[in-house]
Design a protein around this motif. Structure first.
Motif, PDB file in Angstrom:
ATOM      1  N   LEU A 154       0.944  -1.276  -0.092  1.00  0.00           N
ATOM      2  CA  LEU A 154       0.121  -0.115   0.108  1.00  0.00           C
ATOM      3  C   LEU A 154       0.910   1.292  -0.088  1.00  0.00           C
ATOM      4  O   LEU A 154       1.910   1.411   0.714  1.00  0.00           O
ATOM      5  CB  LEU A 154      -0.785   0.030   1.163  1.00  0.00           C
ATOM      6  N   VAL A 155       0.570   2.382  -0.804  1.00  0.00           N
ATOM      7  CA  VAL A 155       0.868   3.538  -0.860  1.00  0.00           C
ATOM      8  C   VAL A 155      -0.193   4.447  -0.188  1.00  0.00           C
ATOM      9  O   VAL A 155      -1.108   4.631  -0.946  1.00  0.00           O
ATOM     10  CB  VAL A 155       1.699   3.962  -2.246  1.00  0.00           C
ATOM     11  N   LEU A 156       0.144   5.129   1.010  1.00  0.00           N
ATOM     12  CA  LEU A 156      -0.893   6.139   1.408  1.00  0.00           C
ATOM     13  C   LEU A 156      -0.343   7.483   1.234  1.00  0.00           C
ATOM     14  O   LEU A 156       0.732   7.855   1.737  1.00  0.00           O
ATOM     15  CB  LEU A 156      -1.211   5.842   2.998  1.00  0.00           C
ATOM     16  N   LEU A 234       8.021   8.820  -5.664  1.00  0.00           N
ATOM     17  CA  LEU A 234       7.527   7.481  -5.586  1.00  0.00           C
ATOM     18  C   LEU A 234       8.575   6.517  -5.955  1.00  0.00           C
ATOM     19  O   LEU A 234       8.796   5.544  -4.986  1.00  0.00           O
ATOM     20  CB  LEU A 234       6.635   7.317  -6.503  1.00  0.00           C
ATOM     21  N   ALA A 235       9.309   6.764  -6.668  1.00  0.00           N
ATOM     22  CA  ALA A 235      10.735   5.746  -7.238  1.00  0.00           C
ATOM     23  C   ALA A 235      11.567   5.491  -6.246  1.00  0.00           C
ATOM     24  O   ALA A 235      12.045   4.567  -5.880  1.00  0.00           O
ATOM     25  CB  ALA A 235      11.302   6.221  -8.453  1.00  0.00           C
ATOM     26  N   TYR A 241       5.662   0.591  -6.289  1.00  0.00           N
ATOM     27  CA  TYR A 241       4.456   1.130  -6.281  1.00  0.00           C
ATOM     28  C   TYR A 241       3.564   1.009  -7.737  1.00  0.00           C
ATOM     29  O   TYR A 241       2.659   0.957  -7.863  1.00  0.00           O
ATOM     30  CB  TYR A 241       4.358   2.469  -6.160  1.00  0.00           C
ATOM     31  N   ALA A 242       4.313   0.790  -8.785  1.00  0.00           N
ATOM     32  CA  ALA A 242       3.617   0.483 -10.157  1.00  0.00           C
ATOM     33  C   ALA A 242       3.580  -0.920 -10.573  1.00  0.00           C
ATOM     34  O   ALA A 242       2.924  -1.165 -11.457  1.00  0.00           O
ATOM     35  CB  ALA A 242       4.524   1.208 -11.242  1.00  0.00           C
ATOM     36  N   GLY A 243       3.733  -1.876  -9.523  1.00  0.00           N
ATOM     37  CA  GLY A 243       3.350  -3.277  -9.555  1.00  0.00           C
ATOM     38  C   GLY A 243       2.207  -3.672  -8.987  1.00  0.00           C
ATOM     39  O   GLY A 243       1.085  -3.344  -9.457  1.00  0.00           O
TER      40      GLY A 243
END
Length: 370
Positions: A154-156, A234-235, A241-243
């Motif tokens: 999760l990214v919040l 984000l990277a 996160y893009a997975g």
């Protein structure tokens, strides 16, 4: 885990639960109008809450802990509630997202209110709220919430006062013992502007799977990141996160628009879930604005603004909550004419249909039963 039922308010609520039969005798006001003369938290029908704690942790925000009456059914992390308060004889309603865990043991809820310069309710609560203040409360609503099957990653992401729904998600996941990777990325002007900072740091310290990332847009030191959102952020902090991750975002319009564009460009927009907390920007109508808008006995020239804005400009005070189309408080019957949904552009021409004043703009002559 199941939502915990809030504790009873005690003998007062025991009495209230037996008074339903008196409703007919209390017409036209309803029995709650009389019970509140005994105690404002003694209700049969109405859901209310009393402020039990007040915390002004930043210069322009206040966190209120609320104890609801027995009608409260709980909430899911990320949802919002509506708070109502009388100020100078006028009832005002606003929407706020609880910031606490949905599993809070005592059944109470926390809301954090940012005092906006032009905010009637937010300024009043920031200045005047104290334990014992009784507020109107709605049941929780909204689709911005975690799925029942929790994502493994999760990214919040939040910015400013948008921290509250995603903080509720983080607290809820922590109470569940969620072991998946969580990155909590929050944007603020400076460290002094971060609400719930001690709580955030405590959660990250207690849970090794939680990574707290603070990005300061006006402070050149002290944070983990600096400046406005950039895809490199984000990277750096969540390279996965893009997975298979899911992202939950709430913040100011600029932040949200930039992140939406980035996710769309990468073709992963279906993994991004968002919650708005500012009114939509009204797109201009094609052609000249014309016609009149009739609100009951009041007739005004159509300015092209939303029906809510035009009603207020005419000196009327229709009830509203969120001003962004999510709470339906301002729903009224359109008796004639055509309106445009400012979020979708959809036109509504049918007479005697309900429209939301805050996100509907008149196209030509329109009549509203207000």
């Amino acid at each position: 885990m199941k939502l915990r039922r809030p504790p009873s308010f005690g003998p007062l609520e025991a009495v209230a639960s037996k008074l339903g039969a008196l409703e007919a005798l209390a017409t036209p006001h309803g029995v709650d109008r009389y019970l509140e003369l005994v105690h404002p938290m003694l209700t049969v029908r109405e859901l209310r809450a009393v402020v039990t704690e007040v915390d002004r942790s930043t210069a322009d925000s206040v966190t209120l802990t609320l104890r609801p009456t027995r009608q409260w059914r709980g909430f899911r992390a990320g949802q919002f509630v509506q708070i109502s308060i009388d100020i100078d004889g006028v009832r005002h309603t606003r929407s706020y997202s609880p910031s606490c865990s949905q599993y809070r043991a005592d059944g109470r809820i926390e809301i954090t209110v940012k005092a906006h310069p032009e905010g009637v309710v937010s300024q009043y609560l920031h200045t005047n709220a104290k334990p014992g203040l009784v507020l109107g409360l709605s049941q929780a609503n909204g689709t911005f919430r975690l799925p029942d099957e929790r994502p493994e990653r999760l990214v919040l992401i939040s910015g400013g006062s948008g921290i509250t729904p995603v903080l509720s998600m983080l607290r809820t996941l922590s109470d569940e013992g969620h072991a998946g990777d969580i990155v909590f990325l929050h944007y603020a002007f400076t460290e002094a502007d971060v609400a719930h900072l001690a709580e955030l740091r405590g959660l990250a310290a207690r849970h090794p799977n939680v990574r707290l990332v603070l990005a300061y847009t006006k402070q050149a030191a002290g944070g983990d990141l600096h400046g406005l959102f950039d895809e490199t952020h984000l990277a750096e902090v969540a390279p996965w996160y893009a997975g298979d991750a899911q992202t939950y975002l709430c913040g100011p319009p600029g932040l949200m628009a930039t992140i939406r564009e980035h996710y769309a460009a990468k073709g992963i927009e279906e993994t991004l879930h968002t919650e708005e907390f500012t009114p939509p920007v009204l797109a201009p109508l094609d052609g000249d604005v014309s016609g009149t808008v009739t609100f009951g006995d009041t007739v005004v020239e159509n300015s092209g603004a939303t029906l809510l804005e035009q009603a207020e400009a005419a000196g009327l005070a229709p009830e509203y909550g969120c001003r962004m189309g999510i709470c339906f408080t301002c729903t009224k019957v359109k008796t004639s004419g055509c309106t445009r949904n400012v979020l979708t552009g959809e036109l509504h021409t049918e007479p005697d249909t309900e429209v939301q004043l805050c996100i509907s703009a008149p196209v030509g002559d329109v009549a509203i039963d207000l």
